[in-house]
Design a protein around this motif. Structure first.
Motif, PDB file in Angstrom:
ATOM      1  N   LEU A 261       0.828  -1.208   0.000  1.00  0.00           N
ATOM      2  CA  LEU A 261       0.000   0.000   0.000  1.00  0.00           C
ATOM      3  C   LEU A 261       0.863   1.260   0.000  1.00  0.00           C
ATOM      4  O   LEU A 261       0.539   2.249  -0.664  1.00  0.00           O
ATOM      5  CB  LEU A 261      -0.944  -0.001   1.206  1.00  0.00           C
ATOM      6  CG  LEU A 261      -1.944   1.160   1.282  1.00  0.00           C
ATOM      7  CD1 LEU A 261      -2.790   1.241   0.018  1.00  0.00           C
ATOM      8  CD2 LEU A 261      -2.830   1.028   2.508  1.00  0.00           C
ATOM      9  N   LYS A 262       1.975   1.229   0.727  1.00  0.00           N
ATOM     10  CA  LYS A 262       2.890   2.374   0.742  1.00  0.00           C
ATOM     11  C   LYS A 262       3.442   2.638  -0.662  1.00  0.00           C
ATOM     12  O   LYS A 262       3.574   3.788  -1.093  1.00  0.00           O
ATOM     13  CB  LYS A 262       4.047   2.118   1.707  1.00  0.00           C
ATOM     14  CG  LYS A 262       3.649   1.931   3.160  1.00  0.00           C
ATOM     15  CD  LYS A 262       3.200   3.207   3.812  1.00  0.00           C
ATOM     16  CE  LYS A 262       3.025   3.014   5.316  1.00  0.00           C
ATOM     17  NZ  LYS A 262       2.478   4.242   5.954  1.00  0.00           N
ATOM     18  N   VAL A 263       3.779   1.562  -1.376  1.00  0.00           N
ATOM     19  CA  VAL A 263       4.271   1.711  -2.749  1.00  0.00           C
ATOM     20  C   VAL A 263       3.206   2.365  -3.617  1.00  0.00           C
ATOM     21  O   VAL A 263       3.483   3.292  -4.388  1.00  0.00           O
ATOM     22  CB  VAL A 263       4.685   0.345  -3.326  1.00  0.00           C
ATOM     23  CG1 VAL A 263       5.045   0.491  -4.803  1.00  0.00           C
ATOM     24  CG2 VAL A 263       5.863  -0.231  -2.551  1.00  0.00           C
ATOM     25  N   LEU A 264       1.967   1.894  -3.492  1.00  0.00           N
ATOM     26  CA  LEU A 264       0.875   2.452  -4.286  1.00  0.00           C
ATOM     27  C   LEU A 264       0.620   3.914  -3.936  1.00  0.00           C
ATOM     28  O   LEU A 264       0.333   4.735  -4.817  1.00  0.00           O
ATOM     29  CB  LEU A 264      -0.392   1.620  -4.077  1.00  0.00           C
ATOM     30  CG  LEU A 264      -0.362   0.214  -4.681  1.00  0.00           C
ATOM     31  CD1 LEU A 264      -1.526  -0.621  -4.152  1.00  0.00           C
ATOM     32  CD2 LEU A 264      -0.408   0.282  -6.202  1.00  0.00           C
ATOM     33  N   GLN A 265       0.732   4.245  -2.667  1.00  0.00           N
ATOM     34  CA  GLN A 265       0.525   5.638  -2.245  1.00  0.00           C
ATOM     35  C   GLN A 265       1.594   6.564  -2.815  1.00  0.00           C
ATOM     36  O   GLN A 265       1.349   7.757  -2.976  1.00  0.00           O
ATOM     37  CB  GLN A 265       0.503   5.718  -0.719  1.00  0.00           C
ATOM     38  CG  GLN A 265      -0.734   5.101  -0.094  1.00  0.00           C
ATOM     39  CD  GLN A 265      -0.632   4.967   1.417  1.00  0.00           C
ATOM     40  OE1 GLN A 265       0.468   5.013   1.985  1.00  0.00           O
ATOM     41  NE2 GLN A 265      -1.761   4.792   2.079  1.00  0.00           N
ATOM     42  N   GLY A 266       2.758   6.009  -3.107  1.00  0.00           N
ATOM     43  CA  GLY A 266       3.824   6.795  -3.727  1.00  0.00           C
ATOM     44  C   GLY A 266       3.759   6.777  -5.242  1.00  0.00           C
ATOM     45  O   GLY A 266       4.676   7.265  -5.910  1.00  0.00           O
ATOM     46  N   ALA A 267       2.664   6.227  -5.794  1.00  0.00           N
ATOM     47  CA  ALA A 267       2.524   6.104  -7.248  1.00  0.00           C
ATOM     48  C   ALA A 267       1.222   6.716  -7.753  1.00  0.00           C
ATOM     49  O   ALA A 267       0.748   6.372  -8.838  1.00  0.00           O
ATOM     50  CB  ALA A 267       2.585   4.627  -7.641  1.00  0.00           C
ATOM     51  N   THR A 268       0.630   7.637  -6.968  1.00  0.00           N
ATOM     52  CA  THR A 268      -0.702   8.135  -7.333  1.00  0.00           C
ATOM     53  C   THR A 268      -0.730   8.839  -8.687  1.00  0.00           C
ATOM     54  O   THR A 268      -1.715   8.732  -9.424  1.00  0.00           O
ATOM     55  CB  THR A 268      -1.233   9.076  -6.242  1.00  0.00           C
ATOM     56  OG1 THR A 268      -0.245  10.082  -5.955  1.00  0.00           O
ATOM     57  CG2 THR A 268      -1.541   8.298  -4.959  1.00  0.00           C
ATOM     58  N   ASN A 269       0.326   9.558  -9.025  1.00  0.00           N
ATOM     59  CA  ASN A 269       0.368  10.197 -10.345  1.00  0.00           C
ATOM     60  C   ASN A 269       0.538   9.167 -11.454  1.00  0.00           C
ATOM     61  O   ASN A 269      -0.097   9.250 -12.512  1.00  0.00           O
ATOM     62  CB  ASN A 269       1.487  11.231 -10.409  1.00  0.00           C
ATOM     63  CG  ASN A 269       1.204  12.453  -9.561  1.00  0.00           C
ATOM     64  OD1 ASN A 269       0.058  12.830  -9.351  1.00  0.00           O
ATOM     65  ND2 ASN A 269       2.256  13.074  -9.043  1.00  0.00           N
TER      66      ASN A 269
END
Length: 215
Positions: A139-147
């Motif tokens: 989830l942390k990885v995804l949160q850093g990939a929002t753009n």
């Protein structure tokens, strides 16, 4: 990886441009990617230095494979990566908890400091297929990939129904986040009959044909 890539391609008519695999371990999926998506560039993202060195040795001559030595999360900095002396793929930025109960064969010992970057900051060209296997840090990885998620069409992510690592997200947390960003979970494959952890395949909602939509 528990989900069959060729099955996904056949069912969903995947139009894969370039691929980013986060948490590569020894890179066993590379040949599968190359055979299934022949013209794709593959970005391998792996924080463990010893594994990064092996990946460089293995793929340095392949012009379609790029290897990046970093961990990914929702912030930039440095963090301790908890290492496993028996299973490299179990290393995590989180502290193992129930993992020790469900997988007593995996032992943890030591740590190494790793750089953490946001996926968005990597500026990877034309990636629309993302595979994430980072032992509770998904989830942390995804949160850093929002753009980047605006341009990503397909995601395979390791999911869990119990917190095998401290403060790790559950399947419902991944579902909620990706649903908010326009994705729908289509396939879930669990590792064994206990259904503790597995892999899930998400696809952009606008790419789901009517025959694949759940009622």
């Amino acid at each position: 990886m528990l989900i069959n890539i060729n099955t996904l391609k056949a069912i969903y008519n995947l139009n894969v441009k370039n691929i980013a695999h986060v948490g590569v371990n020894n890179g066993t999926e590379v040949e599968l990617y190359k055979n299934t998506f022949q013209n794709s560039k593959i970005f391998l993202i792996e924080p463990q230095k010893k594994l990064y060195t092996k990946l460089i040795s293995k793929f340095s001559m392949d012009k379609n494979v790029q290897i990046i030595n970093t961990a990914l999360g929702n912030s930039v900095g440095v963090k301790n990566l908890n290492l496993s002396e028996t299973h490299n793929g179990s290393a995590s930025l989180l502290t193992p908890t129930l993992h020790k109960d469900f997988h007593p064969e995996v032992s943890f010992k030591g740590s190494e400091k790793v750089r953490i970057e946001k996926f968005d900051n990597l500026n990877l060209n034309n990636v629309n297929f993302l595979n994430i296997d980072v032992q509770g840090y998904e989830l942390k990885v995804l949160q850093g990939a929002t753009n980047s998620l605006k341009n990503i069409d397909y995601i395979i992510v390791e999911i869990s129904q119990k917190q095998l690592y401290a403060n790790s997200p559950l399947l419902i947390d991944i579902d909620r986040f990706l649903n908010f960003h326009g994705f729908n979970r289509q396939i879930t494959v669990f590792w064994d009959k206990e259904c503790i952890w597995g892999d899930a395949f998400y696809i952009k909602k606008n790419l789901i044909s009517k025959k694949h939509q759940f009622k």
